[in-house]
Design a protein around this motif. Sequence first.
Motif, PDB file in Angstrom:
ATOM      1  N   GLY A 193      30.723  26.185  15.762  1.00 16.56           N
ATOM      2  CA  GLY A 193      29.733  25.429  14.802  1.00 16.56           C
ATOM      3  C   GLY A 193      28.344  25.709  15.352  1.00 16.56           C
ATOM      4  O   GLY A 193      27.401  25.973  14.687  1.00 16.56           O
ATOM      5  N   SER A 194      28.138  25.482  16.549  1.00 13.81           N
ATOM      6  CA  SER A 194      26.882  25.496  17.277  1.00 13.81           C
ATOM      7  C   SER A 194      26.529  26.868  17.383  1.00 13.81           C
ATOM      8  O   SER A 194      25.341  27.389  17.366  1.00 13.81           O
ATOM      9  CB  SER A 194      26.826  24.846  18.780  1.00 13.81           C
ATOM     10  OG  SER A 194      27.149  23.476  18.431  1.00 13.81           O
ATOM     11  N   THR A 195      27.514  27.852  17.462  1.00 16.17           N
ATOM     12  CA  THR A 195      27.170  29.319  17.537  1.00 16.17           C
ATOM     13  C   THR A 195      26.773  29.887  16.204  1.00 16.17           C
ATOM     14  O   THR A 195      25.879  30.651  16.219  1.00 16.17           O
ATOM     15  CB  THR A 195      28.555  29.961  17.938  1.00 16.17           C
ATOM     16  OG1 THR A 195      28.955  29.633  19.105  1.00 16.17           O
ATOM     17  CG2 THR A 195      28.178  31.517  18.292  1.00 16.17           C
ATOM     18  N   ILE A 196      27.288  29.215  15.328  1.00 18.37           N
ATOM     19  CA  ILE A 196      27.135  29.635  13.630  1.00 18.37           C
ATOM     20  C   ILE A 196      25.449  29.128  13.656  1.00 18.37           C
ATOM     21  O   ILE A 196      24.593  29.819  12.913  1.00 18.37           O
ATOM     22  CB  ILE A 196      27.835  29.003  12.840  1.00 18.37           C
ATOM     23  CG1 ILE A 196      29.171  29.673  12.872  1.00 18.37           C
ATOM     24  CG2 ILE A 196      27.452  29.201  11.394  1.00 18.37           C
ATOM     25  CD1 ILE A 196      30.428  29.049  12.014  1.00 18.37           C
ATOM     26  N   ALA A 197      25.102  27.939  13.992  1.00 14.79           N
ATOM     27  CA  ALA A 197      23.926  27.378  13.944  1.00 14.79           C
ATOM     28  C   ALA A 197      22.903  28.634  14.693  1.00 14.79           C
ATOM     29  O   ALA A 197      21.703  28.542  14.221  1.00 14.79           O
ATOM     30  CB  ALA A 197      23.971  26.010  14.552  1.00 14.79           C
ATOM     31  N   VAL A 198      23.149  28.879  15.795  1.00 13.87           N
ATOM     32  CA  VAL A 198      22.208  29.711  16.505  1.00 13.87           C
ATOM     33  C   VAL A 198      22.064  31.118  15.697  1.00 13.87           C
ATOM     34  O   VAL A 198      20.972  31.562  15.756  1.00 13.87           O
ATOM     35  CB  VAL A 198      22.844  30.105  17.987  1.00 13.87           C
ATOM     36  CG1 VAL A 198      22.122  31.152  18.751  1.00 13.87           C
ATOM     37  CG2 VAL A 198      22.895  28.987  18.686  1.00 13.87           C
ATOM     38  N   TYR A 199      23.482  31.574  15.174  1.00  7.21           N
ATOM     39  CA  TYR A 199      23.259  32.691  14.332  1.00  7.21           C
ATOM     40  C   TYR A 199      22.253  32.568  13.101  1.00  7.21           C
ATOM     41  O   TYR A 199      21.550  33.417  12.593  1.00  7.21           O
ATOM     42  CB  TYR A 199      24.493  32.930  13.952  1.00  7.21           C
ATOM     43  CG  TYR A 199      24.846  34.110  12.878  1.00  7.21           C
ATOM     44  CD1 TYR A 199      24.504  35.145  12.940  1.00  7.21           C
ATOM     45  CD2 TYR A 199      24.984  33.659  11.234  1.00  7.21           C
ATOM     46  CE1 TYR A 199      24.829  36.460  11.967  1.00  7.21           C
ATOM     47  CE2 TYR A 199      25.131  34.917  10.440  1.00  7.21           C
ATOM     48  CZ  TYR A 199      25.035  35.877  11.041  1.00  7.21           C
ATOM     49  OH  TYR A 199      25.071  36.872   9.752  1.00  7.21           O
ATOM     50  N   ILE A 200      22.273  31.460  12.670  1.00  5.63           N
ATOM     51  CA  ILE A 200      21.584  31.083  11.182  1.00  5.63           C
ATOM     52  C   ILE A 200      20.045  31.108  11.823  1.00  5.63           C
ATOM     53  O   ILE A 200      18.995  31.872  11.114  1.00  5.63           O
ATOM     54  CB  ILE A 200      21.768  29.744  10.674  1.00  5.63           C
ATOM     55  CG1 ILE A 200      23.194  29.829  10.236  1.00  5.63           C
ATOM     56  CG2 ILE A 200      20.847  29.401   9.612  1.00  5.63           C
ATOM     57  CD1 ILE A 200      23.755  28.567   9.562  1.00  5.63           C
ATOM     58  N   VAL A 201      19.767  30.491  12.811  1.00  9.03           N
ATOM     59  CA  VAL A 201      18.216  30.778  13.517  1.00  9.03           C
ATOM     60  C   VAL A 201      17.798  32.035  13.597  1.00  9.03           C
ATOM     61  O   VAL A 201      16.651  32.434  13.126  1.00  9.03           O
ATOM     62  CB  VAL A 201      17.967  29.638  14.500  1.00  9.03           C
ATOM     63  CG1 VAL A 201      16.719  29.872  15.193  1.00  9.03           C
ATOM     64  CG2 VAL A 201      18.577  28.104  14.146  1.00  9.03           C
ATOM     65  N   ALA A 202      18.720  32.631  14.387  1.00  8.86           N
ATOM     66  CA  ALA A 202      18.265  34.025  14.762  1.00  8.86           C
ATOM     67  C   ALA A 202      18.107  35.025  13.493  1.00  8.86           C
ATOM     68  O   ALA A 202      17.329  35.869  13.448  1.00  8.86           O
ATOM     69  CB  ALA A 202      19.280  34.649  15.781  1.00  8.86           C
ATOM     70  N   PHE A 203      18.980  34.767  12.433  1.00  7.37           N
ATOM     71  CA  PHE A 203      18.909  35.265  11.091  1.00  7.37           C
ATOM     72  C   PHE A 203      17.829  35.196  10.535  1.00  7.37           C
ATOM     73  O   PHE A 203      17.071  35.987   9.939  1.00  7.37           O
ATOM     74  CB  PHE A 203      20.164  35.128  10.409  1.00  7.37           C
ATOM     75  CG  PHE A 203      20.469  35.987   9.363  1.00  7.37           C
ATOM     76  CD1 PHE A 203      20.224  37.378   9.397  1.00  7.37           C
ATOM     77  CD2 PHE A 203      20.825  35.335   7.883  1.00  7.37           C
ATOM     78  CE1 PHE A 203      20.468  38.158   8.335  1.00  7.37           C
ATOM     79  CE2 PHE A 203      21.146  36.322   6.802  1.00  7.37           C
ATOM     80  CZ  PHE A 203      20.723  37.855   6.894  1.00  7.37           C
ATOM     81  N   GLY A 204      17.278  33.780  10.378  1.00  2.00           N
ATOM     82  CA  GLY A 204      16.214  33.637   9.711  1.00  2.00           C
ATOM     83  C   GLY A 204      14.945  34.253  10.393  1.00  2.00           C
ATOM     84  O   GLY A 204      13.937  34.507   9.872  1.00  2.00           O
ATOM     85  N   VAL A 205      14.880  34.032  11.749  1.00  2.00           N
ATOM     86  CA  VAL A 205      13.556  34.705  12.358  1.00  2.00           C
ATOM     87  C   VAL A 205      13.707  36.011  12.218  1.00  2.00           C
ATOM     88  O   VAL A 205      12.581  36.578  12.022  1.00  2.00           O
ATOM     89  CB  VAL A 205      13.779  34.535  13.995  1.00  2.00           C
ATOM     90  CG1 VAL A 205      12.830  35.140  14.937  1.00  2.00           C
ATOM     91  CG2 VAL A 205      13.900  32.965  14.585  1.00  2.00           C
ATOM     92  N   ILE A 206      14.617  36.818  12.060  1.00  5.49           N
ATOM     93  CA  ILE A 206      14.575  38.465  11.841  1.00  5.49           C
ATOM     94  C   ILE A 206      14.277  38.502  10.583  1.00  5.49           C
ATOM     95  O   ILE A 206      13.629  39.360  10.392  1.00  5.49           O
ATOM     96  CB  ILE A 206      16.227  39.079  12.026  1.00  5.49           C
ATOM     97  CG1 ILE A 206      16.471  38.892  13.524  1.00  5.49           C
ATOM     98  CG2 ILE A 206      16.302  40.430  11.526  1.00  5.49           C
ATOM     99  CD1 ILE A 206      17.647  39.210  13.937  1.00  5.49           C
ATOM    100  N   LEU A 207      14.688  37.688   9.572  1.00  2.00           N
ATOM    101  CA  LEU A 207      14.389  37.953   8.174  1.00  2.00           C
ATOM    102  C   LEU A 207      13.001  37.921   8.049  1.00  2.00           C
ATOM    103  O   LEU A 207      12.119  38.488   7.207  1.00  2.00           O
ATOM    104  CB  LEU A 207      14.986  37.008   7.266  1.00  2.00           C
ATOM    105  CG  LEU A 207      16.617  37.472   7.057  1.00  2.00           C
ATOM    106  CD1 LEU A 207      17.293  36.330   6.157  1.00  2.00           C
ATOM    107  CD2 LEU A 207      16.555  38.816   6.413  1.00  2.00           C
ATOM    108  N   SER A 208      12.305  36.720   8.775  1.00  2.00           N
ATOM    109  CA  SER A 208      10.909  36.312   8.689  1.00  2.00           C
ATOM    110  C   SER A 208      10.113  37.649   9.271  1.00  2.00           C
ATOM    111  O   SER A 208       9.000  37.786   8.728  1.00  2.00           O
ATOM    112  CB  SER A 208      10.624  35.174   9.556  1.00  2.00           C
ATOM    113  OG  SER A 208      11.286  34.054   8.759  1.00  2.00           O
ATOM    114  N   ILE A 209      10.397  38.036  10.367  1.00  2.00           N
ATOM    115  CA  ILE A 209       9.694  39.338  10.984  1.00  2.00           C
ATOM    116  C   ILE A 209       9.839  40.504   9.942  1.00  2.00           C
ATOM    117  O   ILE A 209       8.770  41.200   9.625  1.00  2.00           O
ATOM    118  CB  ILE A 209      10.398  39.530  12.205  1.00  2.00           C
ATOM    119  CG1 ILE A 209      10.294  38.573  13.242  1.00  2.00           C
ATOM    120  CG2 ILE A 209       9.838  41.171  12.900  1.00  2.00           C
ATOM    121  CD1 ILE A 209      10.798  38.653  14.632  1.00  2.00           C
TER     122      ILE A 209
END
Length: 285
Positions: A256-272
Amino acid sequence: MKGDKKYIFLFLLPAAIMMTTFVYYPFFKSFYLSFFRTTGFFDKKYVGLDNYERLFSDGLLGAATLHTLEIMLYVIIFQVGLALVLAVMVDSIRWGKTFFRTVFFFPIVISGAAISLLFVLIYNFQFGLLNGALESLGFDKALWLSENSALKSVAIPTVWHYVGFYFILFLTAMSKIPSDFYEAAKLEGITGIKKTLYLTIPLILSDIKVVLTLAITGTLKVFDFVWILTRGQNQTEVLGTYMYKKALIDLNFGYGSTIAVYIVAFGVILSIVTNRLLKKEEITY
């Protein structure tokens, strides 16, 4: 000046403590737990990159990502688009702006859970508002939360909830444009839709970037509407509900924590990516 800096630090300290406690610490804690297999109690076992290997081979995570992206598309087109259209319309009137500000902003003060429960009643097959309207018009009842239509039905309250927030941001940005610009455009014969396309939108481009970034990253946090309306089943599983199920239902806090990290990284990439796509010299006034 040194004394002023000391007071500035004192004013910033509470916000820094809050951000550290509720944002940075949970994220780094999740990143740490992503290297373990644990139920959150006393059975923590280091597994290295196993959770990340599982992440990229998880078909359900891929489906949840696609569903999240679909809702994101609806948010960008309808939520941000409708907010911009409403802001342009309200900005063009002389009287009643305060009334429309209040009416359009009102949904944002209602909790997502309350709005979700409202739409549960609206979508209800037996006595829901929509099916009641269809019957009164002579049509058959529809199953609004079927496998084929559930994601779109969930997207409707998601879009409606935050239209008012982005409407206020756009309207505030438009109110800062000097009236001289519009007067000069009127003398040149630029009115109506041309005024919006060639004057208003270019002048609030930086605000549009901010709104798009907020809308995109906000979609990654969608949970309450999906969970209350469908429990994230079938075609409505999104990243937020999938993470919740793995961490708190399956008690697999490591994954579950790994998915949370994935969500944050995905959000940063989309923002960039969003900022790069909208990268353009901004007009200042």
